[in-house]
Design an enzyme around this catalytic site. Structure first.
Site, PDB file in Angstrom:
ATOM      1  N   HIS A  99       0.834  -1.201   0.000  1.00 32.80           N
ATOM      2  CA  HIS A  99       0.000   0.000   0.000  1.00 32.80           C
ATOM      3  C   HIS A  99       0.866   1.247   0.000  1.00 32.80           C
ATOM      4  O   HIS A  99       2.001   1.233   0.443  1.00 32.80           O
ATOM      5  CB  HIS A  99      -0.981   0.024   1.180  1.00 32.80           C
ATOM      6  CG  HIS A  99      -0.346   0.006   2.522  1.00 32.80           C
ATOM      7  ND1 HIS A  99       0.229  -1.122   3.089  1.00 32.80           N
ATOM      8  CD2 HIS A  99      -0.204   0.985   3.443  1.00 32.80           C
ATOM      9  CE1 HIS A  99       0.686  -0.837   4.295  1.00 32.80           C
ATOM     10  NE2 HIS A  99       0.444   0.442   4.522  1.00 32.80           N
ATOM     11  N   HIS A 101       0.780   5.363   0.970  1.00 32.55           N
ATOM     12  CA  HIS A 101       0.112   6.432   1.715  1.00 32.55           C
ATOM     13  C   HIS A 101       0.109   7.704   0.871  1.00 32.55           C
ATOM     14  O   HIS A 101       1.140   8.131   0.361  1.00 32.55           O
ATOM     15  CB  HIS A 101       0.846   6.723   3.026  1.00 32.55           C
ATOM     16  CG  HIS A 101       0.764   5.633   4.021  1.00 32.55           C
ATOM     17  ND1 HIS A 101      -0.149   5.628   5.045  1.00 32.55           N
ATOM     18  CD2 HIS A 101       1.485   4.494   4.148  1.00 32.55           C
ATOM     19  CE1 HIS A 101       0.016   4.543   5.771  1.00 32.55           C
ATOM     20  NE2 HIS A 101       1.005   3.835   5.236  1.00 32.55           N
TER      21      HIS A 101
END
Length: 109
Positions: A99, A101
């Site tokens: 992932h 940010h």
């Protein structure tokens, strides 16, 4: 992966506030934001970190930023953003699903 928090969010088993989605990436608001509008860009295919992602998923991740970031900035009234990725436990990674940010920044912060 059945015990992965982000896989459960992608599957709709855990609620999230979705802000963008395409066929390869889901973007939702972080539950512990560092700035207003802090979002997570998450490939829909599980991989524990960028090193385990396919080249296609890595490209899709950046492509989603390219598509969604201008819209998010406009909607939030932000003037810029930071991107961050923690790769591995020693780098602070807590959820072991690739992932990115997205942290909006605002004038005068």
């Amino acid at each position: 992966m059945s015990d992965c928090l982000f896989c459960k969010i992608i599957a709709g088993e855990i609620p999230s506030h979705k802000v963008y989605e395409d066929d390869r990436v889901l973007v939702f608001l972080d539950i512990g934001p560092v700035s207003r509008g802090h979002a997570l860009f998450v490939p829909k295919v599980h991989g524990s970190d960028l090193g385990t992602a396919t080249k296609e998923d890595a490209c899709a991740l950046i492509g989603a930023v390219y598509m969604a970031a201008p819209k998010l900035l406009e909607r939030l009234g932000a003037s810029g953003y930071n991107l961050g990725m923690n790769h591995g436990a020693d780098a602070g990674q807590i959820v072991f699903h690739t992932h990115l940010h997205f942290m909006p920044r605002y004038a005068g912060e």
